[in-house]
Scaffold this motif. Structure first.
Motif, mmCIF file in Angstrom:
data_model
loop_
_atom_site.group_PDB
_atom_site.id
_atom_site.type_symbol
_atom_site.label_atom_id
_atom_site.label_comp_id
_atom_site.label_asym_id
_atom_site.label_seq_id
_atom_site.Cartn_x
_atom_site.Cartn_y
_atom_site.Cartn_z
ATOM 1 N N MET A 184 -5.666 6.209 -0.972
ATOM 2 C CA MET A 184 -5.883 5.135 -1.946
ATOM 3 C C MET A 184 -6.389 3.887 -1.242
ATOM 4 S SD MET A 184 -1.845 4.257 -2.612
ATOM 5 C CE MET A 184 -1.441 6.012 -2.705
ATOM 6 N N PRO A 185 -6.927 2.924 -2.000
ATOM 7 C CA PRO A 185 -7.309 1.641 -1.410
ATOM 8 C C PRO A 185 -6.061 0.888 -0.947
ATOM 9 C CG PRO A 185 -8.331 1.946 -3.564
ATOM 10 C CD PRO A 185 -7.292 3.006 -3.428
ATOM 11 N N VAL A 186 -6.201 0.197 0.181
ATOM 12 C CA VAL A 186 -5.096 -0.582 0.729
ATOM 13 C C VAL A 186 -5.606 -1.975 1.088
ATOM 14 C CG1 VAL A 186 -3.447 -0.813 2.633
ATOM 15 C CG2 VAL A 186 -3.894 1.448 1.633
ATOM 16 N N ILE A 187 -4.886 -2.989 0.663
ATOM 17 C CA ILE A 187 -5.163 -4.360 1.081
ATOM 18 C C ILE A 187 -4.106 -4.748 2.106
ATOM 19 C CG2 ILE A 187 -5.236 -6.785 0.370
ATOM 20 C CD1 ILE A 187 -6.291 -5.847 -2.332
ATOM 21 N N LEU A 188 -4.553 -5.201 3.258
ATOM 22 C CA LEU A 188 -3.637 -5.675 4.288
ATOM 23 C C LEU A 188 -3.522 -7.193 4.203
ATOM 24 C CD1 LEU A 188 -4.755 -3.625 7.433
ATOM 25 C CD2 LEU A 188 -3.067 -3.019 5.696
ATOM 26 N N GLY A 189 -2.299 -7.698 4.358
ATOM 27 C CA GLY A 189 -2.082 -9.127 4.328
ATOM 28 C C GLY A 189 -2.618 -9.807 5.574
ATOM 29 N N SER A 190 -2.713 -11.118 5.527
ATOM 30 C CA SER A 190 -3.166 -11.889 6.686
ATOM 31 C C SER A 190 -2.011 -12.064 7.673
ATOM 32 C CB SER A 190 -3.678 -13.259 6.230
ATOM 33 O OG SER A 190 -2.652 -13.976 5.566
ATOM 34 N N GLY A 191 -2.347 -12.364 8.933
ATOM 35 C CA GLY A 191 -1.327 -12.651 9.934
ATOM 36 C C GLY A 191 -0.854 -11.427 10.685
ATOM 37 N N TRP A 192 0.470 -11.184 10.610
ATOM 38 C CA TRP A 192 1.100 -10.131 11.412
ATOM 39 C C TRP A 192 0.516 -8.738 11.219
ATOM 40 C CZ3 TRP A 192 3.323 -9.291 15.705
ATOM 41 C CH2 TRP A 192 4.089 -8.132 15.930
ATOM 42 N N PRO A 193 -0.002 -8.351 10.020
ATOM 43 C CA PRO A 193 -0.628 -7.026 9.909
ATOM 44 C C PRO A 193 -1.772 -6.799 10.889
ATOM 45 C CG PRO A 193 -0.093 -7.817 7.730
ATOM 46 C CD PRO A 193 0.193 -8.957 8.681
ATOM 47 N N GLY A 194 -2.242 -7.865 11.558
ATOM 48 C CA GLY A 194 -3.217 -7.692 12.625
ATOM 49 C C GLY A 194 -2.697 -6.853 13.765
ATOM 50 N N VAL A 195 -1.392 -6.568 13.774
ATOM 51 C CA VAL A 195 -0.839 -5.679 14.800
ATOM 52 C C VAL A 195 -1.480 -4.290 14.708
ATOM 53 C CG1 VAL A 195 1.124 -4.850 13.414
ATOM 54 C CG2 VAL A 195 1.317 -4.938 15.917
ATOM 55 N N ASN B 95 -4.333 -1.858 -11.931
ATOM 56 C CA ASN B 95 -5.318 -2.526 -12.787
ATOM 57 C C ASN B 95 -5.633 -3.934 -12.306
ATOM 58 O OD1 ASN B 95 -5.390 -0.266 -14.566
ATOM 59 N ND2 ASN B 95 -3.478 -1.000 -15.493
ATOM 60 N N GLY B 96 -5.796 -4.049 -10.986
ATOM 61 C CA GLY B 96 -6.212 -5.326 -10.426
ATOM 62 C C GLY B 96 -5.133 -6.375 -10.318
ATOM 63 N N LYS B 97 -3.855 -5.957 -10.411
ATOM 64 C CA LYS B 97 -2.760 -6.917 -10.307
ATOM 65 C C LYS B 97 -1.676 -6.375 -9.367
ATOM 66 C CE LYS B 97 -3.415 -8.923 -14.904
ATOM 67 N NZ LYS B 97 -3.986 -10.171 -14.357
ATOM 68 N N ILE B 98 -1.085 -7.284 -8.591
ATOM 69 C CA ILE B 98 0.045 -6.921 -7.734
ATOM 70 C C ILE B 98 1.285 -6.797 -8.600
ATOM 71 C CG2 ILE B 98 1.505 -7.679 -5.812
ATOM 72 C CD1 ILE B 98 -0.935 -9.173 -4.716
ATOM 73 N N TYR C 46 -0.689 -3.076 -1.670
ATOM 74 C CA TYR C 46 -0.875 -4.291 -0.875
ATOM 75 C C TYR C 46 0.216 -4.310 0.179
ATOM 76 C CZ TYR C 46 -0.397 -9.327 0.179
ATOM 77 O OH TYR C 46 -0.272 -10.548 0.801
ATOM 78 N N ALA C 47 -0.181 -4.122 1.436
ATOM 79 C CA ALA C 47 0.770 -4.137 2.552
ATOM 80 C C ALA C 47 0.766 -5.532 3.155
ATOM 81 C CB ALA C 47 0.388 -3.095 3.597
ATOM 82 N N LYS C 48 1.765 -6.324 2.803
ATOM 83 C CA LYS C 48 1.793 -7.732 3.204
ATOM 84 C C LYS C 48 2.377 -7.920 4.591
ATOM 85 C CE LYS C 48 3.241 -12.323 1.675
ATOM 86 N NZ LYS C 48 3.912 -13.126 0.619
ATOM 87 N N GLU D 297 -7.871 -12.982 -4.086
ATOM 88 C CA GLU D 297 -7.763 -12.629 -5.514
ATOM 89 C C GLU D 297 -8.832 -11.621 -5.925
ATOM 90 O OE1 GLU D 297 -8.037 -15.653 -4.270
ATOM 91 O OE2 GLU D 297 -6.012 -16.491 -4.548
ATOM 92 N N ASP D 298 -10.025 -11.753 -5.346
ATOM 93 C CA ASP D 298 -11.102 -10.814 -5.674
ATOM 94 C C ASP D 298 -10.812 -9.428 -5.107
ATOM 95 O OD1 ASP D 298 -12.475 -12.846 -6.952
ATOM 96 O OD2 ASP D 298 -13.617 -13.391 -5.152
ATOM 97 N N MET D 299 -10.177 -9.385 -3.941
ATOM 98 C CA MET D 299 -9.781 -8.086 -3.375
ATOM 99 C C MET D 299 -8.831 -7.371 -4.315
ATOM 100 S SD MET D 299 -9.037 -8.763 0.638
ATOM 101 C CE MET D 299 -9.960 -10.021 1.524
ATOM 102 N N VAL D 300 -7.804 -8.096 -4.735
ATOM 103 C CA VAL D 300 -6.787 -7.493 -5.600
ATOM 104 C C VAL D 300 -7.402 -7.023 -6.917
ATOM 105 C CG1 VAL D 300 -4.640 -7.909 -6.853
ATOM 106 C CG2 VAL D 300 -4.942 -8.862 -4.553
ATOM 107 N N SER D 301 -8.230 -7.856 -7.509
ATOM 108 C CA SER D 301 -8.811 -7.499 -8.809
ATOM 109 C C SER D 301 -9.765 -6.313 -8.715
ATOM 110 C CB SER D 301 -9.538 -8.708 -9.412
ATOM 111 O OG SER D 301 -10.629 -9.098 -8.598
ATOM 112 N N SER D 302 -10.241 -5.995 -7.482
ATOM 113 C CA SER D 302 -11.167 -4.873 -7.310
ATOM 114 C C SER D 302 -10.453 -3.530 -7.201
ATOM 115 C CB SER D 302 -12.033 -5.096 -6.061
ATOM 116 O OG SER D 302 -11.264 -4.929 -4.875
ATOM 117 N N VAL D 303 -9.115 -3.544 -7.145
ATOM 118 C CA VAL D 303 -8.346 -2.311 -6.941
ATOM 119 C C VAL D 303 -7.671 -1.898 -8.243
ATOM 120 C CG1 VAL D 303 -6.411 -1.250 -5.715
ATOM 121 C CG2 VAL D 303 -7.941 -2.830 -4.508
#
Length: 472
Positions: free
Chosen positions: A238-249, A405-408, A377-379, A366-372
């Motif tokens: 599935m599509p996955v959105i990674l959060g900013s910051g620590w997920p850079g690990v 449907n584009g919402k968390i 969303y892995a924060k 917000e555009d990332m989320v609405s596209s899924v």
């Protein structure tokens, strides 16, 4: 501190030069000495009481000879001249070279420092250190669901002197502090645990000046309360959105290690021999930057005396280069990028990351989320495993949510992200404009050595990734 310590043993710059000359008698292409003195402490508060603590002083010297890809190395935790000469004799005795080569004249260069040369251990009294931990406990205990609180404060101050046959004679003074908070909460028989914290190359006053005891505690509480509400994670691609910051690990582990010089010199990285090739989405630019002031992974000079720099690894999807120490750089006909790092005087240096992160893109979260339509969303991330050679990884998300449907929507638990670094790079279709670096908690392991590092990224969208879940 390091100069005073060596002075007590009548070791001055001339004596260091003589030791390097002795190391060079075997004809090694490169030799160095790494003197180190460190002081470290830790305080641990559990249930409102200081239950554990430590205070350590250590010092020593490592002696190294390098010929081709072979290294002779020895160390001593005694800084008297007889012990150092013993380490030097042992190192050159196993370097397997026959000719002789004189070292260059030693010189010191005043590079711009990235942190204050002051010990953080003296920046607060013992009472103030305990009060900081008790403040954490007090804030957390205001929440009725909290059943246990643990907090720790640690600090270290290290001075190193690096001298080498290519003329380096550099001293660096390195502070480090960290605060960690762990809370356990219970509600209707369900128990969850969460942690937070941060630090960097500061004194202890950094935490008070920025009200970070409260910030870290509230973040640990927030994560614990989210966990109390979480449902089992789904499984599948599935599509996955990674959060900013620590997920850079994830970038650090699955991609960064594969861009270190030793793996590429040996041809064991999936990125070997691909400089100039497109290895990622053109939205991806990734750098390693050891020059950011006060960051946990930053260094004024690396552990070979080379000034750190900002190294572009991937630019608009194109592989630009690798992270180098002196030995691997020489063997690959490339300069060191200031990435030669070691855990201590008792270890040899190798190419290691400093602060590794992806640069900002132009997309909005917000555009990332609405596209899924249906994804996650892995924060925030927890631990993970990586095969450095292949880049294959498994990472656990300790804070994640369903996207419908584009919402968390619902928080989920037990989500693992499974893939390979080189494949994921091509699956990144959106990169946010919200770059964050981690709060200062990163520790990187490689070949049995641990060093402090930094990671970061903006939020980003991976079009397709395998998610391992717990949902029946």
């Amino acid at each position: 501190m390091i100069k005073q310590l060596l002075g007590e043993h009548k070791i001055n710059e001339n004596e260091v030069f003589n030791l390097l000359s002795s190391l060079s008698e075997t004809g090694a292409e490169y030799s160095d000495l790494y003197f180190q003195h460190s002081v470290a402490e830790s305080w641990v508060l559990d249930e409102g009481i200081v239950k554990d603590g430590s205070y350590n002083i250590s010092h020593g010297v490592g002696a190294r000879c390098v010929s081709g890809d072979k290294t002779g190395f020895s160390y001593s935790d005694d800084l008297n001249i007889k012990a150092i000469k013993g380490a030097v004799d042992f190192a050159k005795g196993i370097s397997n070279s026959n000719s002789s080569k004189d070292p260059e004249i030693l010189k010191t260069i005043n590079y711009p420092t990235k942190y204050a040369a002051l010990s953080p251990l003296d920046s607060l009294t013992s009472k103030e250190k305990v009060d900081l931990l008790r403040e954490i406990n007090s804030i957390a205990r205001k929440e009725p669901k909290v059943v246990q609180v643990s907090a720790s404060l640690s600090g270290a101050y290290t001075e190193v002197l690096i001298a080498s046959t290519d003329g380096v004679y550099q001293i660096d003074c390195r502070p480090m502090v960290r605060v960690s908070v762990t809370v356990i909460v219970e509600h209707n028989g369900r128990i969850e645990q969460a942690s937070s914290g941060g630090g960097g190359r500061y004194d202890y006053g950094y935490f008070a000046r920025n009200s970070l005891a409260e910030t870290y505690t509230k973040e640990a509480l927030r994560l614990a309360f989210v966990a109390l509400e979480s449902k089992d994670a789904p499984a599948g691609k599935m599509p996955v959105i990674l959060g900013s910051g620590w997920p850079g690990v994830l970038l650090h582990e699955a991609i960064g290690h594969g861009l270190e010089g030793d793996f590429n010199r040996k041809g064991s990285s999936v990125f070997s021999g691909k400089v100039g090739e497109k290895i990622a989405s053109d939205k991806c630019t990734i750098v390693d930057n050891g020059t950011i002031a006060n960051r946990r992974g930053s260094l004024t000079i690396d552990d070979e005396g080379t000034p750190t720099q900002e190294t572009t690894l991937i630019e608009n999807g194109i592989l630009k280069g690798y992270m180098m120490d002196k030995m691997n750089g020489r063997l690959m006909n490339k300069p060191s990028t200031g990435n030669g790092r070691r855990e201590s005087y008792a270890h040899i240096p190798m190419p290691r990351m400093t602060n590794t992160y992806m640069l900002n893109g132009k997309d909005h979260f917000e555009d990332m989320v609405s596209s899924v339509e249906d994804g996650i969303y892995a924060k925030n991330f927890d631990g993970g495993q990586v095969d450095i050679t292949s880049g294959k990884f498994v990472f656990s998300a300790n804070e994640a949510y369903l996207i419908k449907n584009g919402k968390i929507t619902t928080p989920i638990k037990g989500a693992t992200l499974i893939g390979a670094g080189d494949e994921v790079l091509h699956q990144i279709s959106m990169v946010g404009d919200d770059l964050k670096l981690d709060p200062g908690v990163g520790v990187c392991g490689k070949d049995g050595q641990s060093v402090p590092v930094g990671v970061g990224q903006p939020s980003l969208k991976i079009d397709m990734l395998t998610v391992g879940g717990t949902q029946l």
